[in-house]
Scaffold this motif. Structure first.
Motif, PDB file in Angstrom:
ATOM      1  N   PRO A  28      16.772  -0.006  10.611  1.00 23.91           N
ATOM      2  CA  PRO A  28      15.475   0.129  11.682  1.00 23.91           C
ATOM      3  C   PRO A  28      14.657   1.017  11.421  1.00 23.91           C
ATOM      4  CG  PRO A  28      17.632  -0.392  12.966  1.00 23.91           C
ATOM      5  CD  PRO A  28      17.971  -0.150  11.573  1.00 23.91           C
ATOM      6  N   GLU A  29      15.005   2.028  11.055  1.00 21.38           N
ATOM      7  CA  GLU A  29      14.161   3.424  10.628  1.00 21.38           C
ATOM      8  C   GLU A  29      13.529   3.114   9.421  1.00 21.38           C
ATOM      9  OE1 GLU A  29      12.209   6.964  11.307  1.00 21.38           O
ATOM     10  OE2 GLU A  29      13.550   5.806  12.635  1.00 21.38           O
ATOM     11  N   LEU A  30      14.057   2.455   8.467  1.00 23.68           N
ATOM     12  CA  LEU A  30      13.678   2.153   7.137  1.00 23.68           C
ATOM     13  C   LEU A  30      12.343   1.336   7.429  1.00 23.68           C
ATOM     14  CD1 LEU A  30      13.338   2.105   4.150  1.00 23.68           C
ATOM     15  CD2 LEU A  30      15.144   0.298   4.151  1.00 23.68           C
ATOM     16  N   LEU A  31      12.751  -0.038   8.287  1.00 21.99           N
ATOM     17  CA  LEU A  31      11.669  -0.944   8.858  1.00 21.99           C
ATOM     18  C   LEU A  31      10.399  -0.361   9.344  1.00 21.99           C
ATOM     19  CD1 LEU A  31      13.839  -3.887   9.551  1.00 21.99           C
ATOM     20  CD2 LEU A  31      12.574  -3.628   7.305  1.00 21.99           C
ATOM     21  N   ARG A  32      10.988   0.831  10.218  1.00 20.13           N
ATOM     22  CA  ARG A  32       9.860   1.477  11.201  1.00 20.13           C
ATOM     23  C   ARG A  32       8.834   2.077  10.119  1.00 20.13           C
ATOM     24  NH1 ARG A  32      13.030   3.680  13.944  1.00 20.13           N
ATOM     25  NH2 ARG A  32      13.336   2.140  15.638  1.00 20.13           N
ATOM     26  N   ARG A  33       9.399   2.908   9.028  1.00 22.66           N
ATOM     27  CA  ARG A  33       8.458   3.634   8.058  1.00 22.66           C
ATOM     28  C   ARG A  33       7.667   2.564   7.475  1.00 22.66           C
ATOM     29  NH1 ARG A  33      12.526   8.683   6.036  1.00 22.66           N
ATOM     30  NH2 ARG A  33      13.057   9.567   8.110  1.00 22.66           N
ATOM     31  N   THR A  34       8.284   1.785   6.897  1.00 22.68           N
ATOM     32  CA  THR A  34       7.631   1.053   6.105  1.00 22.68           C
ATOM     33  C   THR A  34       6.191   0.246   6.889  1.00 22.68           C
ATOM     34  OG1 THR A  34       9.548   0.172   5.112  1.00 22.68           O
ATOM     35  CG2 THR A  34       7.588  -1.146   4.806  1.00 22.68           C
ATOM     36  N   VAL A  35       6.521   0.063   8.032  1.00 22.56           N
ATOM     37  CA  VAL A  35       5.379  -0.602   8.837  1.00 22.56           C
ATOM     38  C   VAL A  35       4.273   0.367   9.258  1.00 22.56           C
ATOM     39  CG1 VAL A  35       4.926  -1.564  11.066  1.00 22.56           C
ATOM     40  CG2 VAL A  35       6.778  -2.381   9.895  1.00 22.56           C
ATOM     41  N   ARG A  36       4.827   1.733   9.376  1.00 22.27           N
ATOM     42  CA  ARG A  36       3.849   2.750   9.455  1.00 22.27           C
ATOM     43  C   ARG A  36       3.137   3.184   8.456  1.00 22.27           C
ATOM     44  NH1 ARG A  36       1.342   4.192  13.612  1.00 22.27           N
ATOM     45  NH2 ARG A  36       3.233   4.154  14.793  1.00 22.27           N
ATOM     46  N   GLU A  37       3.513   3.100   7.161  1.00 22.25           N
ATOM     47  CA  GLU A  37       2.790   3.261   5.921  1.00 22.25           C
ATOM     48  C   GLU A  37       1.821   2.204   5.762  1.00 22.25           C
ATOM     49  OE1 GLU A  37       1.676   4.782   2.546  1.00 22.25           O
ATOM     50  OE2 GLU A  37       2.800   5.559   3.758  1.00 22.25           O
ATOM     51  N   LEU A  38       2.156   1.033   6.217  1.00 20.35           N
ATOM     52  CA  LEU A  38       1.268  -0.238   5.966  1.00 20.35           C
ATOM     53  C   LEU A  38      -0.066   0.021   6.836  1.00 20.35           C
ATOM     54  CD1 LEU A  38       3.703  -3.430   5.738  1.00 20.35           C
ATOM     55  CD2 LEU A  38       2.208  -2.248   3.825  1.00 20.35           C
ATOM     56  N   ILE A  39       0.236   0.465   8.146  1.00 22.47           N
ATOM     57  CA  ILE A  39      -0.963   0.585   9.068  1.00 22.47           C
ATOM     58  C   ILE A  39      -1.654   1.861   8.696  1.00 22.47           C
ATOM     59  CG2 ILE A  39      -1.178   1.401  11.459  1.00 22.47           C
ATOM     60  CD1 ILE A  39       1.237  -0.246  12.231  1.00 22.47           C
ATOM     61  N   ASP A  40      -0.984   3.057   8.321  1.00 22.18           N
ATOM     62  CA  ASP A  40      -1.809   4.351   7.783  1.00 22.18           C
ATOM     63  C   ASP A  40      -2.532   4.101   6.613  1.00 22.18           C
ATOM     64  OD1 ASP A  40      -0.758   5.567   9.738  1.00 22.18           O
ATOM     65  OD2 ASP A  40       0.944   6.807   8.311  1.00 22.18           O
ATOM     66  N   ALA A  41      -2.157   3.075   5.702  1.00 22.92           N
ATOM     67  CA  ALA A  41      -2.793   2.505   4.331  1.00 22.92           C
ATOM     68  C   ALA A  41      -4.201   1.706   4.792  1.00 22.92           C
ATOM     69  CB  ALA A  41      -1.900   1.991   3.408  1.00 22.92           C
ATOM     70  N   ASP A  42      -3.894   0.848   5.561  1.00 20.31           N
ATOM     71  CA  ASP A  42      -5.016   0.021   5.931  1.00 20.31           C
ATOM     72  C   ASP A  42      -5.954   0.953   6.847  1.00 20.31           C
ATOM     73  OD1 ASP A  42      -5.901  -2.590   6.324  1.00 20.31           O
ATOM     74  OD2 ASP A  42      -6.164  -2.009   8.543  1.00 20.31           O
ATOM     75  N   GLY A  43      -5.687   1.937   7.695  1.00 18.56           N
ATOM     76  CA  GLY A  43      -6.548   2.432   8.428  1.00 18.56           C
ATOM     77  C   GLY A  43      -7.475   3.490   7.279  1.00 18.56           C
ATOM     78  N   SER A  44      -6.876   3.933   6.460  1.00 14.06           N
ATOM     79  CA  SER A  44      -7.592   5.148   5.253  1.00 14.06           C
ATOM     80  C   SER A  44      -8.230   4.362   4.187  1.00 14.06           C
ATOM     81  CB  SER A  44      -6.708   6.066   4.998  1.00 14.06           C
ATOM     82  OG  SER A  44      -5.546   5.513   4.288  1.00 14.06           O
ATOM     83  N   GLY A  45      -7.965   3.100   4.377  1.00 10.84           N
ATOM     84  CA  GLY A  45      -8.875   2.317   3.071  1.00 10.84           C
ATOM     85  C   GLY A  45      -8.076   2.635   1.988  1.00 10.84           C
ATOM     86  N   ARG A  46      -7.023   2.660   1.557  1.00  3.41           N
ATOM     87  CA  ARG A  46      -6.255   2.972   0.545  1.00  3.41           C
ATOM     88  C   ARG A  46      -5.061   2.041   0.297  1.00  3.41           C
ATOM     89  NH1 ARG A  46      -1.305   5.256   1.235  1.00  3.41           N
ATOM     90  NH2 ARG A  46      -0.978   6.277   3.359  1.00  3.41           N
ATOM     91  N   GLU A  47      -4.312   1.783  -0.948  1.00  6.40           N
ATOM     92  CA  GLU A  47      -3.382   0.811  -1.461  1.00  6.40           C
ATOM     93  C   GLU A  47      -2.246   1.594  -0.483  1.00  6.40           C
ATOM     94  OE1 GLU A  47      -3.336  -1.897  -2.775  1.00  6.40           O
ATOM     95  OE2 GLU A  47      -5.399  -1.669  -2.975  1.00  6.40           O
ATOM     96  N   PRO A  48      -1.296   0.596   0.071  1.00  7.39           N
ATOM     97  CA  PRO A  48      -0.141   1.309   0.763  1.00  7.39           C
ATOM     98  C   PRO A  48       0.933   1.771  -0.423  1.00  7.39           C
ATOM     99  CG  PRO A  48      -0.048  -1.255   0.612  1.00  7.39           C
ATOM    100  CD  PRO A  48      -1.426  -0.690   0.235  1.00  7.39           C
ATOM    101  N   PHE A  49       1.811   2.724   0.073  1.00  8.08           N
ATOM    102  CA  PHE A  49       2.768   3.241  -0.734  1.00  8.08           C
ATOM    103  C   PHE A  49       2.434   3.943  -1.903  1.00  8.08           C
ATOM    104  CE2 PHE A  49       4.720  -0.326   1.306  1.00  8.08           C
ATOM    105  CZ  PHE A  49       5.519   0.142   2.151  1.00  8.08           C
ATOM    106  N   THR A  50       0.803   4.602  -2.022  1.00  9.78           N
ATOM    107  CA  THR A  50       0.485   5.543  -2.941  1.00  9.78           C
ATOM    108  C   THR A  50       0.053   6.944  -2.451  1.00  9.78           C
ATOM    109  OG1 THR A  50      -1.918   4.781  -2.177  1.00  9.78           O
ATOM    110  CG2 THR A  50      -0.633   3.551  -4.136  1.00  9.78           C
ATOM    111  N   ALA A  51       0.226   8.048  -3.398  1.00 14.72           N
ATOM    112  CA  ALA A  51       0.003   9.302  -2.725  1.00 14.72           C
ATOM    113  C   ALA A  51      -1.604   9.660  -2.488  1.00 14.72           C
ATOM    114  CB  ALA A  51       0.797  10.189  -3.923  1.00 14.72           C
ATOM    115  N   VAL A  52      -1.734  10.283  -1.482  1.00 17.34           N
ATOM    116  CA  VAL A  52      -3.134  10.832  -1.292  1.00 17.34           C
ATOM    117  C   VAL A  52      -3.470  11.793  -2.204  1.00 17.34           C
ATOM    118  CG1 VAL A  52      -4.376  11.733   0.450  1.00 17.34           C
ATOM    119  CG2 VAL A  52      -2.531  10.186   1.021  1.00 17.34           C
ATOM    120  N   VAL A  53      -4.714  11.695  -2.845  1.00 19.76           N
ATOM    121  CA  VAL A  53      -5.094  12.569  -3.825  1.00 19.76           C
ATOM    122  C   VAL A  53      -6.134  13.439  -3.028  1.00 19.76           C
ATOM    123  CG1 VAL A  53      -6.396  12.999  -6.042  1.00 19.76           C
ATOM    124  CG2 VAL A  53      -4.930  11.244  -5.802  1.00 19.76           C
TER     125      VAL A  53
END
Length: 266
Positions: A28-53
């Motif tokens: 469950p924690e893995l799924l929760r982190r995955t969903v959080r990464e998708l939401i943060d990437a969509d909010g910042s306008g970047r591709e999910p699971f990519t490092a922030v430069v």
């Protein structure tokens, strides 16, 4: 809290469990982190699971340059202090070596001085004894030179040594079985046989009167000895011996009287 139920096939579930095990978290924690990464990437306008430069600004570069310069100065200061400490250590080591060398020299000099003083003291103490020994040697040499008998003794000793060094021949009586009878053994054997023969003759003479009486008669030298034997054996003093063969020339009557007087006095 609302829950979201999602169905996956068995392979997907096994893959999720494997990834969660690598990261030491639960599914469950893995799924929760995955969903959080998708939401943060969509909010910042970047591709999910990519490092922030992160952008590097001029202030960041200046700050890094100042820190580098400070670190360089600190490193130089530490190196200078280390060099100074190493110089002090080398100087202290050199001084220590000088102290050790001086101590060794002083110890060697003290040892030599002590040995010399001890040797001189021993020489002073032993000088009278050496003088006395030398005087005794001189007196002994003089005494030996003034004794002509010593030359004869030396000559006799030389002759004894010469005779002792010569080979000697031993003569023995050799019987069978490699047995040797020496003169000492033969003498001991003869003495033992003589003792045994004497004891046998005495016993035989005691058991056989026909042999013992002539033997005793030959042993006693004359009639007076026979009378003495009778007196000794029976305590009688009336043994009559012819007057011509008496030793004390005393008449028998007087002897009987004297014997009777002794008996009455008893």
């Amino acid at each position: 809290m609302p829950q979201v139920n999602v169905e996956f096939d068995d392979d997907t579930v096994r893959s999720l469990d494997r990834i969660a095990a690598k990261q030491s978290i639960r599914r469950p924690e893995l799924l929760r982190r995955t969903v959080r990464e998708l939401i943060d990437a969509d909010g910042s306008g970047r591709e999910p699971f990519t490092a922030v430069v992160q952008e590097v600004t001029a202030d960041d570069v200046a700050h890094l340059a100042r820190e580098h310069r400070q670190l360089t100065m600190e490193l130089e200061r530490v190196m200078r202090a280390n060099d100074k400490r190493e110089g002090e250590l080398r100087k202290a080591e050199a001084e220590l070596r000088q102290v050790i060398a001086a101590y060794e020299q002083d110890a060697a000099a003290a040892r030599e001085r002590g040995e010399r003083e001890l040797r001189d003291a021993l020489e002073r103490e032993l000088a009278p004894f050496r003088a006395e020994i030398a005087a005794l040697k001189g007196d002994l040499t003089t005494a030996l030179a003034s004794q002509p008998r010593l030359d004869a003794i030396d000559a006799e000793l030389g002759e004894v040594k010469r005779l002792a060094s010569q080979p000697r021949t031993q003569r023995n009586l050799v019987l069978g079985d490699d047995r040797t009878l020496s003169l000492r053994f033969l003498s001991a054997l003869g003495l033992m046989m003589s003792v045994i023969g004497a004891v046998f003759i005495l016993c035989f003479g005691k058991l056989v009167p026909a042999v013992g009486v002539p033997m005793v008669s030959q042993t006693l030298s004359g009639d007076p000895e026979v009378c003495r034997f009778i007196d000794y054996r029976y305590g009688r003093l009336d043994c009559q011996v012819p007057a011509s063969r008496r030793l004390d020339r005393t008449p028998p009557t007087m002897r009987s009287r004297s014997a009777s007087g002794k008996a009455s006095s008893r």
